[in-house]
Write a protein that holds these residues in place. Structure first.
Motif, PDB file in Angstrom:
ATOM      1  N   HIS A  86       0.737  -1.371   0.093  1.00 49.55           N
ATOM      2  CA  HIS A  86       0.120  -0.031  -0.025  1.00 49.55           C
ATOM      3  C   HIS A  86       0.915   1.307  -0.095  1.00 49.55           C
ATOM      4  O   HIS A  86       0.284   2.437  -0.367  1.00 49.55           O
ATOM      5  CB  HIS A  86      -1.004  -0.083   1.506  1.00 49.55           C
ATOM      6  CG  HIS A  86      -1.647  -1.271   1.265  1.00 49.55           C
ATOM      7  ND1 HIS A  86      -1.357  -2.242   2.223  1.00 49.55           N
ATOM      8  CD2 HIS A  86      -2.873  -1.479   0.946  1.00 49.55           C
ATOM      9  CE1 HIS A  86      -2.250  -3.318   2.037  1.00 49.55           C
ATOM     10  NE2 HIS A  86      -3.348  -2.878   1.206  1.00 49.55           N
ATOM     11  N   MET A  87       2.062   1.339   0.384  1.00 48.71           N
ATOM     12  CA  MET A  87       2.942   2.194   0.439  1.00 48.71           C
ATOM     13  C   MET A  87       4.253   1.917   0.322  1.00 48.71           C
ATOM     14  O   MET A  87       4.782   0.729   0.559  1.00 48.71           O
ATOM     15  CB  MET A  87       2.863   2.908   2.098  1.00 48.71           C
ATOM     16  CG  MET A  87       1.626   3.158   2.440  1.00 48.71           C
ATOM     17  SD  MET A  87       1.428   3.806   4.285  1.00 48.71           S
ATOM     18  CE  MET A  87       1.638   2.201   5.181  1.00 48.71           C
ATOM     19  N   ALA A  88       5.282   2.981  -0.280  1.00 51.66           N
ATOM     20  CA  ALA A  88       6.516   2.703  -0.420  1.00 51.66           C
ATOM     21  C   ALA A  88       7.356   4.176  -0.196  1.00 51.66           C
ATOM     22  O   ALA A  88       6.870   5.080  -0.706  1.00 51.66           O
ATOM     23  CB  ALA A  88       6.696   2.229  -1.780  1.00 51.66           C
ATOM     24  N   GLY A 137      -2.524   3.825  -3.393  1.00 55.68           N
ATOM     25  CA  GLY A 137      -1.669   3.675  -2.495  1.00 55.68           C
ATOM     26  C   GLY A 137      -0.842   4.967  -2.612  1.00 55.68           C
ATOM     27  O   GLY A 137      -0.980   5.764  -3.555  1.00 55.68           O
ATOM     28  N   SER A 138       0.466   4.974  -1.858  1.00 59.12           N
ATOM     29  CA  SER A 138       1.139   6.434  -1.889  1.00 59.12           C
ATOM     30  C   SER A 138       2.590   5.853  -1.907  1.00 59.12           C
ATOM     31  O   SER A 138       2.937   5.098  -1.387  1.00 59.12           O
ATOM     32  CB  SER A 138       0.873   7.181  -0.828  1.00 59.12           C
ATOM     33  OG  SER A 138       1.613   8.279  -0.671  1.00 59.12           O
ATOM     34  N   ILE A 139       3.420   6.819  -2.750  1.00 56.93           N
ATOM     35  CA  ILE A 139       4.885   6.741  -2.816  1.00 56.93           C
ATOM     36  C   ILE A 139       5.448   7.796  -2.426  1.00 56.93           C
ATOM     37  O   ILE A 139       4.931   8.794  -2.951  1.00 56.93           O
ATOM     38  CB  ILE A 139       5.513   5.971  -4.038  1.00 56.93           C
ATOM     39  CG1 ILE A 139       4.938   4.716  -4.636  1.00 56.93           C
ATOM     40  CG2 ILE A 139       6.894   6.140  -4.182  1.00 56.93           C
ATOM     41  CD1 ILE A 139       5.078   4.569  -5.740  1.00 56.93           C
ATOM     42  N   VAL A 140       6.522   7.920  -1.448  1.00 57.60           N
ATOM     43  CA  VAL A 140       7.330   8.992  -1.298  1.00 57.60           C
ATOM     44  C   VAL A 140       8.875   8.800  -1.773  1.00 57.60           C
ATOM     45  O   VAL A 140       9.421   7.733  -1.201  1.00 57.60           O
ATOM     46  CB  VAL A 140       7.340   9.369   0.167  1.00 57.60           C
ATOM     47  CG1 VAL A 140       8.334  10.585   0.504  1.00 57.60           C
ATOM     48  CG2 VAL A 140       5.990   9.812   0.650  1.00 57.60           C
ATOM     49  N   ASN A 141       9.462   9.497  -2.634  1.00 57.92           N
ATOM     50  CA  ASN A 141      10.663   9.419  -3.078  1.00 57.92           C
ATOM     51  C   ASN A 141      11.480  10.549  -2.080  1.00 57.92           C
ATOM     52  O   ASN A 141      11.273  11.651  -2.150  1.00 57.92           O
ATOM     53  CB  ASN A 141      10.860   9.613  -4.520  1.00 57.92           C
ATOM     54  CG  ASN A 141      10.190   8.586  -5.302  1.00 57.92           C
ATOM     55  OD1 ASN A 141      10.214   7.406  -4.925  1.00 57.92           O
ATOM     56  ND2 ASN A 141       9.389   8.972  -6.341  1.00 57.92           N
ATOM     57  N   MET A 142      12.649  10.162  -1.622  1.00 63.80           N
ATOM     58  CA  MET A 142      13.497  10.892  -0.830  1.00 63.80           C
ATOM     59  C   MET A 142      14.585  11.562  -1.881  1.00 63.80           C
ATOM     60  O   MET A 142      15.258  11.075  -2.254  1.00 63.80           O
ATOM     61  CB  MET A 142      14.315  10.055   0.201  1.00 63.80           C
ATOM     62  CG  MET A 142      14.722  10.986   1.401  1.00 63.80           C
ATOM     63  SD  MET A 142      13.550  12.172   2.152  1.00 63.80           S
ATOM     64  CE  MET A 142      12.486  10.700   2.885  1.00 63.80           C
ATOM     65  N   SER A 143      14.180  12.956  -1.843  1.00 68.36           N
ATOM     66  CA  SER A 143      14.953  13.828  -2.775  1.00 68.36           C
ATOM     67  C   SER A 143      16.105  14.516  -1.835  1.00 68.36           C
ATOM     68  O   SER A 143      16.602  13.860  -0.700  1.00 68.36           O
ATOM     69  CB  SER A 143      14.279  14.553  -3.700  1.00 68.36           C
ATOM     70  OG  SER A 143      15.097  15.590  -4.356  1.00 68.36           O
ATOM     71  N   VAL A 180      -3.067   6.365  -7.329  1.00 66.11           N
ATOM     72  CA  VAL A 180      -1.677   6.336  -6.721  1.00 66.11           C
ATOM     73  C   VAL A 180      -0.898   7.581  -6.564  1.00 66.11           C
ATOM     74  O   VAL A 180      -0.946   8.252  -7.749  1.00 66.11           O
ATOM     75  CB  VAL A 180      -0.683   5.361  -7.623  1.00 66.11           C
ATOM     76  CG1 VAL A 180       0.606   5.486  -7.363  1.00 66.11           C
ATOM     77  CG2 VAL A 180      -1.460   3.872  -7.564  1.00 66.11           C
ATOM     78  N   ARG A 181      -0.623   8.108  -5.584  1.00 67.75           N
ATOM     79  CA  ARG A 181      -0.106   9.401  -5.185  1.00 67.75           C
ATOM     80  C   ARG A 181       1.392   9.150  -5.126  1.00 67.75           C
ATOM     81  O   ARG A 181       2.001   8.239  -4.629  1.00 67.75           O
ATOM     82  CB  ARG A 181      -0.657  10.100  -3.959  1.00 67.75           C
ATOM     83  CG  ARG A 181      -2.048  10.404  -4.077  1.00 67.75           C
ATOM     84  CD  ARG A 181      -2.549  11.187  -2.956  1.00 67.75           C
ATOM     85  NE  ARG A 181      -2.554  10.350  -1.717  1.00 67.75           N
ATOM     86  CZ  ARG A 181      -1.367  10.628  -0.803  1.00 67.75           C
ATOM     87  NH1 ARG A 181      -0.632  11.657  -0.806  1.00 67.75           N
ATOM     88  NH2 ARG A 181      -1.573   9.960   0.269  1.00 67.75           N
ATOM     89  N   VAL A 182       2.109  10.174  -5.539  1.00 70.23           N
ATOM     90  CA  VAL A 182       3.671   9.975  -5.635  1.00 70.23           C
ATOM     91  C   VAL A 182       4.322  11.457  -5.440  1.00 70.23           C
ATOM     92  O   VAL A 182       3.969  12.301  -6.035  1.00 70.23           O
ATOM     93  CB  VAL A 182       4.153   9.547  -7.124  1.00 70.23           C
ATOM     94  CG1 VAL A 182       5.796   9.313  -7.012  1.00 70.23           C
ATOM     95  CG2 VAL A 182       3.408   8.306  -7.677  1.00 70.23           C
ATOM     96  N   ASN A 183       4.912  11.401  -4.255  1.00 69.48           N
ATOM     97  CA  ASN A 183       5.547  12.764  -4.082  1.00 69.48           C
ATOM     98  C   ASN A 183       6.798  12.840  -3.364  1.00 69.48           C
ATOM     99  O   ASN A 183       7.426  11.578  -3.475  1.00 69.48           O
ATOM    100  CB  ASN A 183       4.498  13.396  -2.859  1.00 69.48           C
ATOM    101  CG  ASN A 183       3.287  13.853  -2.990  1.00 69.48           C
ATOM    102  OD1 ASN A 183       3.253  14.863  -3.796  1.00 69.48           O
ATOM    103  ND2 ASN A 183       2.345  12.857  -2.687  1.00 69.48           N
TER     104      ASN A 183
END
Length: 251
Positions: A86-88, A137-143, A180-183
């Motif tokens: 569900h999340m990454a 679901g949701s993804i957060v990418n660490m910039s 699907v949300r991506v931030n």
């Protein structure tokens, strides 16, 4: 702020220490089953034990994010353990040597790009289909703050973090109507073991004064925003880049 992730499964890369560990601990405390992924399996197990000690549930999948097959296997492992993903959080990253662009070793360039940019793509390549299967679901990418500004002698790191933002925004547009949300999150200098182990107290102090708040950040300050973006409280937020920088980029 407390989050409710009961019944959710999350995959966090680079979760053995620092920011990734803080995110994993907060997800575990909020009810999620957390798949702790990192190269260091022993350190991963320590995070699992911390989560379990607080009543949470977690498991280990040791992997190199620059290996696409390993990222596929990590997602499949999460699905087996939790039923769905569900999340990454694509958090794994490295710095690389401090060298001017015209002298930068090509092998070091490739390694930084492989982990900090290709690794995020490999993760998303398999995470997105899994989230779609789960109904969203949701993804957060660490910039990083270096996703928006330059920094001398760090060409591949800066290039990777800028590229990560383009990847984040593109995926967010593509899957916005499918749930699907991506931030992306952009920390400034954060007090992690990697930072403190490689820099002198004098250098750390010099970094601190570069932030208008006069200090470097904590992993928990990054985790709070990350978990918010993963949660349903951020249901109308996608394709965004959120700084945790103590005012570093304000001037």
């Amino acid at each position: 702020m407390r989050f409710d992730f009961e019944g959710k499964t999350a995959l966090v890369t680079g979760a053995a220490s620092g920011i990734g560990r803080a995110i994993a601990l907060e997800l575990g405390a909020s009810g999620a089953l957390v798949v702790i992924s990192d190269l260091d399996a022993e350190a991963c197990r320590s995070v699992v034990e911390e989560i379990a000690a607080n009543g949470g549930n977690a498991c280990v999948f040791a992997a190199d994010v620059s290996d696409e097959d390993a990222m596929r296997e990590a997602v499949e492992f999460a699905q087996r353990k939790g039923g769905d993903l569900h999340m990454a959080v694509n958090n794994a990253g490295i710095g690389g040597p401090s060298v001017p662009t015209g002298e930068y070793p090509a092998a070091d360039w490739r390694r930084v790009i492989d982990i900090n940019l290709n690794g995020v793509f490999y993760g998303m390549r398999w995470q997105i289909p899994a989230l779609l299967r789960a109904g969203g679901g949701s993804i957060v990418n660490m910039s990083s703050i270096l996703g928006s500004v330059g920094f001398a002698k760090a060409a591949p790191y800066v290039a990777a973090k800028h590229g990560l933002l383009g990847l984040t925004r593109t995926a967010a547009m593509e899957y916005a109507q499918q749930g699907v949300r991506v931030n992306a999150v952009g920390p400034a200098f954060i007090n992690t073991p990697l930072l403190s182990a490689n820099l002198s107290p004098e250098t750390l102090e010099a970094l601190a004064v570069m932030h208008p708040m006069g200090r470097i950040g904590t992993p928990e300050e990054v985790s709070g925003l990350t978990c918010f973006l993963l949660s349903n409280r951020a249901s109308f937020i996608t394709g965004s880049y959120h700084l945790v920088d103590g005012g570093y980029t304000a001037p």
